[in-house]
Design a protein around this motif. Sequence first.
Motif, PDB file in Angstrom:
ATOM      1  N   LEU A 112       0.825  -1.203   0.000  1.00  0.00           N
ATOM      2  CA  LEU A 112       0.000   0.000   0.000  1.00  0.00           C
ATOM      3  C   LEU A 112       0.866   1.262   0.000  1.00  0.00           C
ATOM      4  CD1 LEU A 112      -2.733  -1.151   2.531  1.00  0.00           C
ATOM      5  CD2 LEU A 112      -3.066  -0.723   0.087  1.00  0.00           C
ATOM      6  N   GLU A 113       1.952   1.243   0.749  1.00  0.00           N
ATOM      7  CA  GLU A 113       2.870   2.383   0.747  1.00  0.00           C
ATOM      8  C   GLU A 113       3.491   2.581  -0.635  1.00  0.00           C
ATOM      9  OE1 GLU A 113       4.355   4.774   3.356  1.00  0.00           O
ATOM     10  OE2 GLU A 113       2.188   4.491   3.451  1.00  0.00           O
ATOM     11  N   LEU A 114       3.832   1.474  -1.289  1.00  0.00           N
ATOM     12  CA  LEU A 114       4.365   1.569  -2.645  1.00  0.00           C
ATOM     13  C   LEU A 114       3.327   2.180  -3.591  1.00  0.00           C
ATOM     14  CD1 LEU A 114       6.548  -0.957  -4.507  1.00  0.00           C
ATOM     15  CD2 LEU A 114       4.409  -0.267  -5.585  1.00  0.00           C
ATOM     16  N   ALA A 115       2.079   1.742  -3.441  1.00  0.00           N
ATOM     17  CA  ALA A 115       1.013   2.298  -4.283  1.00  0.00           C
ATOM     18  C   ALA A 115       0.820   3.791  -4.007  1.00  0.00           C
ATOM     19  CB  ALA A 115      -0.287   1.533  -4.047  1.00  0.00           C
ATOM     20  N   ARG A 116       0.932   4.187  -2.756  1.00  0.00           N
ATOM     21  CA  ARG A 116       0.812   5.614  -2.423  1.00  0.00           C
ATOM     22  C   ARG A 116       1.904   6.427  -3.101  1.00  0.00           C
ATOM     23  NH1 ARG A 116       2.666   9.154   1.738  1.00  0.00           N
ATOM     24  NH2 ARG A 116       3.867   7.494   2.760  1.00  0.00           N
ATOM     25  N   MET A 117       3.097   5.856  -3.210  1.00  0.00           N
ATOM     26  CA  MET A 117       4.217   6.569  -3.811  1.00  0.00           C
ATOM     27  C   MET A 117       4.136   6.601  -5.336  1.00  0.00           C
ATOM     28  SD  MET A 117       8.314   5.919  -3.269  1.00  0.00           S
ATOM     29  CE  MET A 117       8.167   6.478  -1.567  1.00  0.00           C
ATOM     30  N   PHE A 118       3.774   5.460  -5.963  1.00  0.00           N
ATOM     31  CA  PHE A 118       3.846   5.347  -7.423  1.00  0.00           C
ATOM     32  C   PHE A 118       2.511   5.580  -8.120  1.00  0.00           C
ATOM     33  CE2 PHE A 118       7.738   3.255  -6.117  1.00  0.00           C
ATOM     34  CZ  PHE A 118       8.645   3.710  -7.062  1.00  0.00           C
ATOM     35  N   ARG A 119       1.417   5.602  -7.388  1.00  0.00           N
ATOM     36  CA  ARG A 119       0.094   5.920  -7.925  1.00  0.00           C
ATOM     37  C   ARG A 119      -0.258   5.120  -9.187  1.00  0.00           C
ATOM     38  NH1 ARG A 119      -2.466  10.143  -5.243  1.00  0.00           N
ATOM     39  NH2 ARG A 119      -1.314  10.419  -3.291  1.00  0.00           N
ATOM     40  N   PRO A 120      -0.423   3.821  -9.073  1.00  0.00           N
ATOM     41  CA  PRO A 120      -0.808   3.025 -10.243  1.00  0.00           C
ATOM     42  C   PRO A 120      -2.216   3.358 -10.709  1.00  0.00           C
ATOM     43  CG  PRO A 120      -1.053   1.735  -8.250  1.00  0.00           C
ATOM     44  CD  PRO A 120      -0.391   3.027  -7.834  1.00  0.00           C
ATOM     45  N   LYS A 121      -2.510   2.989 -11.947  1.00  0.00           N
ATOM     46  CA  LYS A 121      -3.864   3.174 -12.460  1.00  0.00           C
ATOM     47  C   LYS A 121      -4.854   2.275 -11.721  1.00  0.00           C
ATOM     48  CE  LYS A 121      -2.177   4.245 -17.128  1.00  0.00           C
ATOM     49  NZ  LYS A 121      -2.116   3.765 -18.550  1.00  0.00           N
ATOM     50  N   HIS A 122      -4.365   1.135 -11.244  1.00  0.00           N
ATOM     51  CA  HIS A 122      -5.254   0.193 -10.557  1.00  0.00           C
ATOM     52  C   HIS A 122      -4.416  -0.675  -9.632  1.00  0.00           C
ATOM     53  CE1 HIS A 122      -9.031  -2.627 -11.125  1.00  0.00           C
ATOM     54  NE2 HIS A 122      -8.888  -2.186  -9.876  1.00  0.00           N
ATOM     55  N   LEU A 123      -4.860  -0.810  -8.400  1.00  0.00           N
ATOM     56  CA  LEU A 123      -4.273  -1.712  -7.419  1.00  0.00           C
ATOM     57  C   LEU A 123      -5.271  -2.826  -7.161  1.00  0.00           C
ATOM     58  CD1 LEU A 123      -2.309  -2.580  -5.107  1.00  0.00           C
ATOM     59  CD2 LEU A 123      -3.546  -0.949  -3.632  1.00  0.00           C
ATOM     60  N   LEU A 124      -4.846  -4.068  -7.387  1.00  0.00           N
ATOM     61  CA  LEU A 124      -5.707  -5.222  -7.149  1.00  0.00           C
ATOM     62  C   LEU A 124      -5.040  -6.111  -6.108  1.00  0.00           C
ATOM     63  CD1 LEU A 124      -5.473  -4.781 -10.591  1.00  0.00           C
ATOM     64  CD2 LEU A 124      -7.654  -5.960 -10.320  1.00  0.00           C
ATOM     65  N   MET A 125      -5.805  -6.537  -5.086  1.00  0.00           N
ATOM     66  CA  MET A 125      -5.240  -7.287  -3.977  1.00  0.00           C
ATOM     67  C   MET A 125      -6.085  -8.531  -3.714  1.00  0.00           C
ATOM     68  SD  MET A 125      -4.331  -4.048  -1.461  1.00  0.00           S
ATOM     69  CE  MET A 125      -2.972  -4.824  -0.572  1.00  0.00           C
ATOM     70  N   ALA A 126      -5.395  -9.641  -3.475  1.00  0.00           N
ATOM     71  CA  ALA A 126      -6.079 -10.919  -3.298  1.00  0.00           C
ATOM     72  C   ALA A 126      -6.513 -11.114  -1.856  1.00  0.00           C
ATOM     73  CB  ALA A 126      -5.171 -12.064  -3.721  1.00  0.00           C
ATOM     74  N   SER A 127      -7.810 -11.282  -1.677  1.00  0.00           N
ATOM     75  CA  SER A 127      -8.366 -11.650  -0.387  1.00  0.00           C
ATOM     76  C   SER A 127      -8.883 -13.083  -0.503  1.00  0.00           C
ATOM     77  CB  SER A 127      -9.458 -10.671   0.037  1.00  0.00           C
ATOM     78  OG  SER A 127      -9.875 -10.921   1.354  1.00  0.00           O
TER      79      SER A 127
END
Length: 353
Positions: A112-127
């Motif tokens: 999540l911290e990486l996503a906050r820094m790099f701002r991807p178009k879409h973050l998908l996470m496996a639950s």
Amino acid sequence: MTQFLITGSAGFIGFHLARRLLAEGHQVVGYDALTDYYDPALKRERNVILQAFPGYHFIEAPLEDRDALMRAVEKRPPEVIVHLAAQAGVRYSIEEPETYVSSNLTGSWAVLELARMFRPKHLLMASTSSVYGANEKIPFGETDRADFPMSLYAATKKGMEAMAHAYAHLFAIPSTMFRFFTVYGPWGRPDMALFKFTSAILAGRPIDVYGNGRMARDFTYVEDLVEAIVRLIGAVPVQGMRIVEKGVIDSLSPIAPYRTVNIAGGRPVELMEFIRIVETCVGKPARLNMLPMQPGDVPLTRADPSLLRALTDYVPNTGVAEGVAAFVDWYCAYNDVFAADAQSAAAPLVATI
């Protein structure tokens, strides 16, 4: 061409997804710790296949190493992040709880911290479907309460979902949580039921059947799962743009570009029927050791796939008999064994289903 980061790329699902994306011409940074939860040799063999693609760049490191995770993508900023790395397994979470907190919470926070820094178009996470826990409403819908986890594994995955929602709200990160339902198929995990049942039947060993066989699971063939993920990559959640279709309840957050989606066909198969299918595909009968329910297990999982269908025009549809046959073919080729020549052994196997 899209630049992807896939965590857990040498894992069962990560391998299949990365191979599909690479075959389509995309660039993939694969990130995996190659832990010894099960034999790392299987992970390394998956990874060798991926490394044959020129668009694959692999980093071996744990999720909890934030510096390594950041370095992995600094020259290849991800447009899409698919976070699949996790400590899996309901029963193992009773024996080794610390690994679940470390990987599924601390490791996911690093993503999540990486996503906050790099701002991807879409973050998908496996639950996981395990988050539904003791929910008595069947089938499971994404907006159902998931407040009564029956294992630490489920609790850490639910915690990951909550953290991701907060980041989506605070930093406007478009995020999709997908909840998997008993994924199986070639290159599968050795701790899963199909792998252990096949191995045991071929070798003449008994299998432990928990819940006295009175369980059912919504099985999802791995290639169907990958197809759903690939389609969901383009279904980017946008705050305020809720799916409005008859019979569909959208899980889109009212305050964030965040959505949860079940990935399953919604057609559970009873455990004893599943075992009969494995016996047919292997060509030998199983020796059954009937046991009571294990702590953390639930008797039934069944997904409501209507939101997945509305978002992607797709629902997993491979029949269990077809999927099990594909797995058994792979298993026999991978291990160079055949039912008629299998050697017998004695110890029973405990399977995760």
